[in-house]
Design a protein around this motif. Structure first.
Motif, PDB file in Angstrom:
ATOM      1  N   ALA A  82      14.408  13.674  33.200  1.00 20.61           N
ATOM      2  CA  ALA A  82      13.248  12.824  32.915  1.00 20.61           C
ATOM      3  C   ALA A  82      11.993  13.673  32.737  1.00 20.61           C
ATOM      4  O   ALA A  82      11.171  13.414  31.849  1.00 20.61           O
ATOM      5  CB  ALA A  82      13.038  11.820  34.050  1.00 20.61           C
ATOM      6  N   LEU A  83      11.869  14.696  33.598  1.00 17.36           N
ATOM      7  CA  LEU A  83      10.735  15.613  33.462  1.00 17.36           C
ATOM      8  C   LEU A  83      10.788  16.319  32.109  1.00 17.36           C
ATOM      9  O   LEU A  83       9.762  16.522  31.456  1.00 17.36           O
ATOM     10  CB  LEU A  83      10.744  16.649  34.592  1.00 17.36           C
ATOM     11  CG  LEU A  83      10.432  16.130  35.990  1.00 17.36           C
ATOM     12  CD1 LEU A  83      10.635  17.228  37.020  1.00 17.36           C
ATOM     13  CD2 LEU A  83       9.002  15.594  36.071  1.00 17.36           C
ATOM     14  N   LYS A  84      12.000  16.693  31.705  1.00 20.84           N
ATOM     15  CA  LYS A  84      12.168  17.360  30.417  1.00 20.84           C
ATOM     16  C   LYS A  84      11.740  16.439  29.280  1.00 20.84           C
ATOM     17  O   LYS A  84      11.088  16.869  28.322  1.00 20.84           O
ATOM     18  CB  LYS A  84      13.620  17.788  30.232  1.00 20.84           C
ATOM     19  CG  LYS A  84      13.891  18.507  28.914  1.00 20.84           C
ATOM     20  CD  LYS A  84      15.350  18.826  28.760  1.00 20.84           C
ATOM     21  CE  LYS A  84      15.635  19.466  27.410  1.00 20.84           C
ATOM     22  NZ  LYS A  84      17.076  19.706  27.192  1.00 20.84           N
ATOM     23  N   GLU A  85      12.106  15.134  29.403  1.00 21.11           N
ATOM     24  CA  GLU A  85      11.727  14.177  28.374  1.00 21.11           C
ATOM     25  C   GLU A  85      10.205  14.026  28.313  1.00 21.11           C
ATOM     26  O   GLU A  85       9.619  13.971  27.223  1.00 21.11           O
ATOM     27  CB  GLU A  85      12.374  12.822  28.671  1.00 21.11           C
ATOM     28  CG  GLU A  85      12.047  11.735  27.651  1.00 21.11           C
ATOM     29  CD  GLU A  85      12.489  12.083  26.246  1.00 21.11           C
ATOM     30  OE1 GLU A  85      11.853  11.610  25.297  1.00 21.11           O
ATOM     31  OE2 GLU A  85      13.475  12.853  26.098  1.00 21.11           O
ATOM     32  N   ARG A  86       9.593  13.969  29.535  1.00 20.25           N
ATOM     33  CA  ARG A  86       8.127  13.889  29.555  1.00 20.25           C
ATOM     34  C   ARG A  86       7.510  15.141  28.942  1.00 20.25           C
ATOM     35  O   ARG A  86       6.495  15.064  28.242  1.00 20.25           O
ATOM     36  CB  ARG A  86       7.629  13.698  30.990  1.00 20.25           C
ATOM     37  CG  ARG A  86       7.912  12.322  31.558  1.00 20.25           C
ATOM     38  CD  ARG A  86       6.980  11.989  32.707  1.00 20.25           C
ATOM     39  NE  ARG A  86       7.127  12.875  33.830  1.00 20.25           N
ATOM     40  CZ  ARG A  86       7.982  12.686  34.820  1.00 20.25           C
ATOM     41  NH1 ARG A  86       8.790  11.635  34.807  1.00 20.25           N
ATOM     42  NH2 ARG A  86       8.047  13.530  35.833  1.00 20.25           N
ATOM     43  N   GLU A  87       8.134  16.280  29.228  1.00 18.73           N
ATOM     44  CA  GLU A  87       7.632  17.527  28.661  1.00 18.73           C
ATOM     45  C   GLU A  87       7.756  17.507  27.137  1.00 18.73           C
ATOM     46  O   GLU A  87       6.851  17.951  26.423  1.00 18.73           O
ATOM     47  CB  GLU A  87       8.435  18.704  29.236  1.00 18.73           C
ATOM     48  CG  GLU A  87       8.029  20.073  28.684  1.00 18.73           C
ATOM     49  CD  GLU A  87       6.635  20.497  29.089  1.00 18.73           C
ATOM     50  OE1 GLU A  87       6.141  21.480  28.526  1.00 18.73           O
ATOM     51  OE2 GLU A  87       6.027  19.841  29.967  1.00 18.73           O
ATOM     52  N   ARG A  88       8.887  16.957  26.640  1.00 15.53           N
ATOM     53  CA  ARG A  88       9.070  16.861  25.190  1.00 15.53           C
ATOM     54  C   ARG A  88       7.992  15.961  24.583  1.00 15.53           C
ATOM     55  O   ARG A  88       7.425  16.267  23.530  1.00 15.53           O
ATOM     56  CB  ARG A  88      10.460  16.324  24.877  1.00 15.53           C
ATOM     57  CG  ARG A  88      10.747  16.277  23.374  1.00 15.53           C
ATOM     58  CD  ARG A  88      12.122  15.695  23.070  1.00 15.53           C
ATOM     59  NE  ARG A  88      13.178  16.595  23.476  1.00 15.53           N
ATOM     60  CZ  ARG A  88      13.987  16.399  24.511  1.00 15.53           C
ATOM     61  NH1 ARG A  88      13.869  15.302  25.240  1.00 15.53           N
ATOM     62  NH2 ARG A  88      14.932  17.261  24.822  1.00 15.53           N
ATOM     63  N   GLN A  89       7.730  14.832  25.281  1.00 20.29           N
ATOM     64  CA  GLN A  89       6.699  13.927  24.787  1.00 20.29           C
ATOM     65  C   GLN A  89       5.330  14.593  24.824  1.00 20.29           C
ATOM     66  O   GLN A  89       4.511  14.407  23.914  1.00 20.29           O
ATOM     67  CB  GLN A  89       6.686  12.642  25.621  1.00 20.29           C
ATOM     68  CG  GLN A  89       7.931  11.784  25.437  1.00 20.29           C
ATOM     69  CD  GLN A  89       7.940  10.577  26.358  1.00 20.29           C
ATOM     70  OE1 GLN A  89       7.038  10.395  27.185  1.00 20.29           O
ATOM     71  NE2 GLN A  89       8.961   9.742  26.229  1.00 20.29           N
TER      72      GLN A  89
END
Length: 575
Positions: free
Chosen positions: A343-350
């Motif tokens: 989820a953190l990775k997804e937020r980082e991608r966003q």
């Protein structure tokens, strides 16, 4: 690093129970949050430190943070770090005895490595995969992975990894009774051995001893294994190395037909295992002791060792069940934290997408700013040129007004001179008439203008009269000033005045009068001392305009400037 002995003995490590976490957070969430802003290299260093301190959960979470950052667009260096994180995470599971979890990590690491132009860790990953298959006694498949690892290692040289692969291959070929290949790969491993590394030295002697025992040459193997036991103690290596040496020694003595010597080292192995809590790993030593005393006819001791063996096996069974539940929780904790990392990775991608969008917007803003700057520069230059044009127009109008005033003054002076001469001439005529006896009343003055039309000389006289009125009076400043009023002032009629204005000045009445009014307004704008108290509308009315909008329109037509701009420039000129 897994060594050959891991291929000979399968055991599980006991872990302390993990405290329960909340539904939303795990006991490792704080660690994932802490690592979020760190570089992958720093996280790997921290994870390695936790692994060295046997803090396996913390190490696994941090390794997951690193490989959770994997992205297809990464460069080779970043991808290789992700592959290394998978490899080290798998090694932690491997040392715990969680071989299925370990295999999953190694395979994931291989998938990441396959995307690298230069896969630095692929050989090490395949070496571990070979170890897992050998633990499950699938020697052939394990050996296939060792060979694949060895080929990769030769393409991407890594001495330590190559040495470990060769040692493993030599040991497994010994168990497969292929002593020729065992010797071959042992010799190759000797070329990559680091004589300063205690593990390399120990495993070199250990592997050679296995080969010699397999070849039936046990005596030198026993001597070497005893030396390795002392070496492990001197170098303060892990206690399992000491037990492994004792275990191979008593097996060799059995092969040599020396049961008493075998008994001695069985007891040494059992004592060390009990002292260092390794009994689960070396439970077979108790079984061998039970069989030894049974053969001697010592039923009591045989039963004692058998009882201990069975207790340990029961304990192993219970422990395995407990470990299964505990490892299930462990895997859940780590898995949940891994999902948090995803989820953190997804937020980082966003976040990165937002940054890219912001950069695009900033670039667009920069382009707009540049275009605006160019436009404003052009406008400024145009405005500057326009200001110069206005200044030129103002100067022209000022010069015209000044010139008109000078010309009017000269005409007035000339008119006064001409009038004086006319008076003198009239006096002379009167004197002559008196001398000739003619009465002054009998001389009739011709009419000023004929009613039938205007001769050239008459038109000129009338034009001078009109010009005299316009230039020597301010009658045109009356809002009601008209063609009839002008005709009265010059002693003529409207028809003749209109004809002269049209024919002589080539203008209509309004076009002829309005410039006089506008130039008078210009003079008043430039005279704040006397007219500064008047508004523009009042100035317009003072020069004969009833409508302010008409004044503005005519002012722009005559001067090329607006009244407000002309007034502003006039005031600046006065300052």
């Amino acid at each position: 690093m897994a060594r050959l002995f891991t291929l000979l003995y399968i055991f599980m490590l006991l872990l302390a129970p993990l405290p329960a976490a909340s539904a939303d957070k795990t006991q490792y969430s704080w660690l994932a949050d802490r690592a979020e802003g760190m570089s992958s290299d720093k996280i790997m260093q921290l994870a390695d430190r936790y692994a060295a301190e046997s803090k396996q959960g913390e190490a696994l979470v941090l390794y997951a943070v690193v490989y959770g950052r994997f992205d297809d667009g990464m460069d080779d260096a970043a991808k290789n770090i992700c592959a290394l994180a998978h490899k080290k995470s798998g090694a932690v599971y491997y040392d715990r005895g969680d071989y299925v979890e370990a295999l999953d990590e190694f395979i994931s690491g291989v998938k990441v490595s396959e995307q690298c132009a230069k896969p630095k860790h692929a050989a090490g990953l395949y070496n571990y995969i070979g170890n897992v298959y050998c633990i499950f006694l699938d020697w052939e498949k394990g050996m296939n992975y060792y060979h694949k690892a060895y080929e990769l290692c030769r393409k991407m040289p890594d001495r330590k990894t190559e040495h470990d692969i060769l040692v493993n291959m030599a040991g497994i070929y010994t168990f497969m009774n292929d002593l020729t290949n065992a010797r071959k790969y042992y010799k190759l491993s000797e070329r990559t051995k680091d004589a300063a590394d205690p593990e390399d030295v120990y495993m070199s002697g250990y592997t050679l001893s296995l080969i010699q025992i397999g070849e039936g040459d046990a005596a030198p193997a026993v001597t070497r294994l005893k030396a390795l036991a002392r070496y492990a103690a001197e170098k303060k290596m892990e206690h399992k190395y000491l037990c492994f040496a004792y275990q191979e020694i008593y097996k060799a003595y059995y092969g040599l037909g020396m049961p008493d010597s075998a008994l001695k080292y069985m007891n040494l192995c059992d004592d060390a295992a009990r002292r260092y809590n390794l009994q689960h790993t070396f439970a077979n030593t108790l079984k061998n002791l039970s069989e030894f005393y049974e053969n001697k006819g010592d039923v009591a001791k045989s039963n004692m060792y058998k009882s201990r063996y069975l207790d340990i096996m029961d304990s192993i069974y219970d422990t395995r069940k407990f470990d299964a539940a505990r490892n299930s929780l462990f895997s859940y904790e780590v898995g949940k934290t891994t999902r948090e990392i995803s989820a953190l990775k997804e937020r980082e991608r966003q976040r990165l997408q937002t940054i890219r969008l912001q950069r695009t917007v900033m670039a667009a803003v920069a382009v707009v700013a540049v275009v605006t700057a160019v436009f404003l520069t052009i406008v400024w230059l145009q405005k500057r040129r326009l200001h110069r044009s206005y200044a030129d127009l103002y100067s022209v109008n000022c010069n015209f007004v000044d010139t008109q005033e000078q010309l009017t003054a000269r005409l007035r002076s000339a008119g006064e001179t001409i009038k004086a001469r006319d008076d003198e001439l009239a006096a002379v005529k009167a004197e002559l008439a008196e001398r000739h006896g003619a009465a002054a009343g009998q001389v009739k003055e011709p009419p000023k203008y004929q009613s039938s039309g205007l001769a050239g000389e008459q038109a000129k006289v009338l034009a001078d009269a009109i010009r005299n009125v316009m230039e020597n009076s301010t009658a045109y400043c009356d809002c009601n000033f008209s063609l009839a009023m002008l005709a009265d002032l010059v002693g003529s009629n409207s028809k003749y005045v209109s004809q002269v204005i049209n024919d002589t000045f080539h203008k209509t009445f309004n076009d002829y009068v309005n410039p006089y009014r506008i130039h008078t307004a210009c003079a008043r704008f430039a005279d704040p001392e006397h007219y500064g108290h008047l508004t523009m509308k009042a100035v317009a009315e003072s020069v004969g305009f009833k409508s302010y909008s008409s004044f503005v329109s005519v002012f722009r037509k005559v001067t090329g400037l607006t009244p407000s701009l002309y007034q502003s420039m006039a005031l600046q000129d006065k300052a």
